[in-house]
Design an enzyme around this catalytic site. Structure first.
Site, PDB file in Angstrom:
ATOM      1  N   GLU A 168       0.874  -1.159   0.000  1.00  0.00           N
ATOM      2  CA  GLU A 168       0.000   0.000   0.000  1.00  0.00           C
ATOM      3  C   GLU A 168       0.921   1.221   0.000  1.00  0.00           C
ATOM      4  OE1 GLU A 168      -2.826   0.292   3.208  1.00  0.00           O
ATOM      5  OE2 GLU A 168      -3.564   2.208   2.432  1.00  0.00           O
ATOM      6  N   ARG A 187       4.814 -13.128   9.570  1.00  0.00           N
ATOM      7  CA  ARG A 187       5.485 -11.863   9.315  1.00  0.00           C
ATOM      8  C   ARG A 187       6.790 -11.798  10.099  1.00  0.00           C
ATOM      9  NH1 ARG A 187       1.810  -7.744   8.928  1.00  0.00           N
ATOM     10  NH2 ARG A 187       3.293  -6.131   9.438  1.00  0.00           N
ATOM     11  N   LYS A 231       3.909   0.684   9.722  1.00  0.00           N
ATOM     12  CA  LYS A 231       4.082   1.922   8.967  1.00  0.00           C
ATOM     13  C   LYS A 231       3.427   3.102   9.669  1.00  0.00           C
ATOM     14  CE  LYS A 231       2.886   0.008   4.986  1.00  0.00           C
ATOM     15  NZ  LYS A 231       2.444  -0.103   3.594  1.00  0.00           N
TER      16      LYS A 231
HETATM   17  P1  ATP Z   1       2.271  -2.307   8.024  1.00  0.00           P
HETATM   18  O1  ATP Z   1       1.493  -3.097   9.010  1.00  0.00           O
HETATM   19  O2  ATP Z   1       3.680  -2.046   8.396  1.00  0.00           O
HETATM   20  O3  ATP Z   1       1.556  -1.076   7.544  1.00  0.00           O
HETATM   21  P2  ATP Z   1       1.265  -3.667   5.771  1.00  0.00           P
HETATM   22  O4  ATP Z   1       1.059  -5.111   5.850  1.00  0.00           O
HETATM   23  O5  ATP Z   1       0.078  -2.796   5.870  1.00  0.00           O
HETATM   24  O6  ATP Z   1       2.392  -3.265   6.778  1.00  0.00           O
HETATM   25  P3  ATP Z   1       1.628  -3.466   2.976  1.00  0.00           P
HETATM   26  O7  ATP Z   1       2.212  -2.335   2.232  1.00  0.00           O
HETATM   27  O8  ATP Z   1       0.184  -3.718   2.860  1.00  0.00           O
HETATM   28  O9  ATP Z   1       2.038  -3.257   4.473  1.00  0.00           O
HETATM   29  O10 ATP Z   1       2.455  -4.785   2.710  1.00  0.00           O
HETATM   30  C1  ATP Z   1       2.895  -5.268   1.462  1.00  0.00           C
HETATM   31  C2  ATP Z   1       3.250  -6.717   1.615  1.00  0.00           C
HETATM   32  O11 ATP Z   1       4.293  -6.884   2.563  1.00  0.00           O
HETATM   33  C3  ATP Z   1       2.073  -7.516   2.124  1.00  0.00           C
HETATM   34  O12 ATP Z   1       1.993  -8.736   1.406  1.00  0.00           O
HETATM   35  C4  ATP Z   1       2.403  -7.756   3.559  1.00  0.00           C
HETATM   36  O13 ATP Z   1       1.814  -8.934   4.025  1.00  0.00           O
HETATM   37  C5  ATP Z   1       3.922  -7.801   3.556  1.00  0.00           C
HETATM   38  N1  ATP Z   1       4.461  -7.423   4.862  1.00  0.00           N
HETATM   39  C6  ATP Z   1       4.200  -6.301   5.563  1.00  0.00           C
HETATM   40  N2  ATP Z   1       4.832  -6.329   6.762  1.00  0.00           N
HETATM   41  C7  ATP Z   1       5.519  -7.491   6.813  1.00  0.00           C
HETATM   42  C8  ATP Z   1       6.361  -8.121   7.786  1.00  0.00           C
HETATM   43  N3  ATP Z   1       6.630  -7.554   8.954  1.00  0.00           N
HETATM   44  N4  ATP Z   1       6.888  -9.332   7.489  1.00  0.00           N
HETATM   45  C9  ATP Z   1       6.642  -9.912   6.298  1.00  0.00           C
HETATM   46  N5  ATP Z   1       5.860  -9.382   5.351  1.00  0.00           N
HETATM   47  C10 ATP Z   1       5.290  -8.189   5.588  1.00  0.00           C
HETATM   48 MG    MG Z   2      -1.608  -3.110   4.513  1.00  0.00          MG
END
Ligand code: ATP
Ligand code: MG
Length: 551
Positions: A34, A258, A268
């Protein structure tokens, strides 16, 4: 014969089965960030998995921005994400956006309305969540649930045309308010949001929800393996339900654990807060766990990949030791980084038998692993700095560095002997008077060995530089354990940045390595973009030694 076969991880097993059975001809994965922040170390794991699997099995990976929340998204993030992925060394096949599919998603919503599978609900957000029930109690039907398809279609189009305020109406799927899986209790499909979208501008004032978007986007692109983190496993049945209901290409979702790291936060939202509150200097503050932060700190993409390889892919959440990541950084830099001498806490050494004004240039290897490889020239003069900690007046028996009457080798050069300790009126040591042994020059006659070797810098040729020595940003090991009555910001380490000045051998200032360099005997450092003509700034990447050993 012993064969070195690495066990497949569960995703590799699934993919190999799917390829073998002919369920898929080739694999297509996607990385779906995102664009509401910068990528962090957790994303590095996701990148390594999505791109790594595609590479391993001759498939491809799409970069798909999950941009359905215009209020938080921005092109600044879109560009930064691409830069980070390239830096990691991955190349996406297509660059796509969930917003590319807004027309198609809208069409599917109308189709569901006409099939009696979706309705416009006038309840407030509060009423909706109350009506959803709990895990133990079924929900109740919305009073608006039995609107006719015609009425729903009219209202939904009016929502799209901007007739209603935010929160006044939503579109929901009509599934089952008593479903044991809460996700199926008439999930929201669309909400009203008056915000300019970074790509579609003001074309839309309704935006699809995650569950109504992700699976369909996967399906449109024919993603074979949609890999995400564990918290999405509760969404999977709904993911499958939409694909089945709309009768479209059957993408499948798989979940992995994760990445969580000790002393590190990877949300984030919180990272953005640190930036906005000025608690760090920006997204690329070298203490941040963002990819641009660790890059500025001197971590390499190779080290991150090594780390992701080591932690593997599991189905159970676990907290990984940040020391393993630091170990990987050290492993990579040790093999590649150029060496220089830098004195951080200087103590002056006068060589009393050195010919007045003489300068001797020593040819020193830039990397000891390649003694015949590239070298730098290091000037030796009659006045030098050594580290204050490399001298001890009342030294214990086991102290092998310099002490009164003792000898030490100045790295790459001569052995010196401490003849006299000079102090000021308060008894502080200001200078050491030493003699050097001309016969101890490396390569000149027989090698004489002494127990200690210390680094040094000529006072005449040394350059003053600024060091930014970093420590962990937080001082709580498991940041998921912040107590209720505390805030994560209460655990910011007040000593996470210590600025110091130091004296460097002149060649360091001419260094043009793309990666960090090693300050011999202390640590790895990388030149920072804040450097000016007057002052060169170095960020500490990682210390040289640590007692940590990976299992
Ligand atoms: P955050 O919770 O930090 O905002 P998010 O999951 O909302 O992270 P996205 O930009 O939606 O962030 O994530 C893009 C991809 O990266 C998704 O497939 C997500 O599952 C993966 N991802 C995000 N954080 C992690 C993590 N800590 N470990 C492994 N994969 C991750
Ligand atoms: Mg997300």
């Amino acid at each position: 014969m012993e064969e070195n076969v690495k066990k497949l991880n569960f995703l590799e097993e699934i993919i190999e089965d799917d390829l073998k059975s002919g369920k898929v001809d080739s694999i297509l994965t996607r990385f779906p960030p995102e664009p509401n922040g910068y990528l962090h170390l957790g994303h590095a794991k996701s990148l390594c998995i999505n791109f790594g699997l595609a590479q391993k099995y001759g498939g491809k990976t799409n970069l798909r921005y999950d941009d359905t929340n215009p209020a938080k998204e921005d092109t600044e993030y879109v560009d930064a994400i691409k830069e980070d992925i390239r830096w990691m060394g991955f190349q996406w096949d297509k660059e796509l956006y969930a917003s590319d599919y807004f027309d198609q998603l809208y069409e599917w919503a109308e189709q569901m309305i006409l099939n009696g599978q979706a309705y416009v609900d006038d309840q407030t957000q509060e009423e909706i969540s109350k009506g959803r029930g709990t895990v133990d109690a079924p929900g109740v039907n919305s009073p608006w649930r039995d609107r006719t398809p015609e009425e729903n279609l009219r209202l939904f189009r009016e929502m799209r045309d901007g007739k209603y305020a935010e929160g006044e109406k939503v579109l929901r799927a009509k599934i089952d308010m008593a479903h044991p899986n809460m996700m199926f209790r008439d999930p929201l499909l669309y909400r009203i949001k008056y915000a300019s979208h970074h790509r579609t501008g003001d074309k839309w004032c309704i935006y699809p929800m995650y569950d109504f978007t992700h699976g369909q986007c996967d399906s449109i692109e024919h993603i074979t393996h949609s890999i995400c983190t564990l918290e999405f496993d509760v969404h999977r049945p709904l993911y499958d339900w939409f694909i089945k209901t709309l009768d479209i290409y059957p993408s499948h979702q798989y979940e992995f654990a994760r990445l969580n790291l000790t002393y590190t936060l990877m949300s984030k939202r919180k990272l953005l807060e640190l930036v906005q509150m000025g608690l760090v200097s920006g997204w690329d503050d070298p203490r941040m766990p963002t990819l641009c932060g660790v890059r500025r700190r001197g971590y390499t993409a190779e080290a991150l990949k090594m780390f992701c390889e080591k932690i593997g892919v599991s189905k159970r959440d676990q907290l990984m030791d940040i020391q393993l990541l630091e170990w990987c950084v050290r492993q990579d830099l040790n093999a590649r980084a150029r060496r220089y001498m830098v004195v951080q806490d200087p103590l002056k050494v006068k060589i009393t038998n050195w010919p007045e004004g003489q300068v001797e240039w020593f040819d020193c290897p830039l990397n000891p692993a390649e003694p015949e490889g590239a070298s730098r020239k290091v000037p030796f003069t009659g006045e030098l700095y050594i580290e204050r900690a490399d001298f001890m007046e009342d030294a214990p028996h086991k102290f092998f560095r310099l002490k009164p009457g003792g000898e030490v080798r100045l790295k790459y050069t001569y052995i010196i002997k401490c003849e006299n300790v000079v102090k000021d009126a308060d008894g502080n040591i200001t200078e050491l008077e030493c003699t050097y042994d001309p016969a101890s020059k490396p390569g000149a006659g027989e090698w004489r060995s002494v127990k200690g070797t210390v680094h040094w810098v000529s006072t005449e040729f040394g350059k003053e530089i600024e060091l930014r020595n970093y420590d962990r940003l937080f001082d709580l090991a498991d940041m998921s354990q912040v107590p209720e009555d505390k805030d994560y910001k209460d655990y910011l380490n007040p000593n996470s940045l210590v600025v110091a000045s130091a004296w460097a051998e002149p060649a360091l200032l001419e260094d043009d390595s793309a990666i960090a360099v090693q300050f011999e005997r202390t640590g790895y450092y990388i030149k920072d973009k804040d450097s000016t003509k007057e002052k060169t700034v170095f960020n500490k990447t990682v210390s040289l030694k640590d007692s940590y050993k990976p299992e």
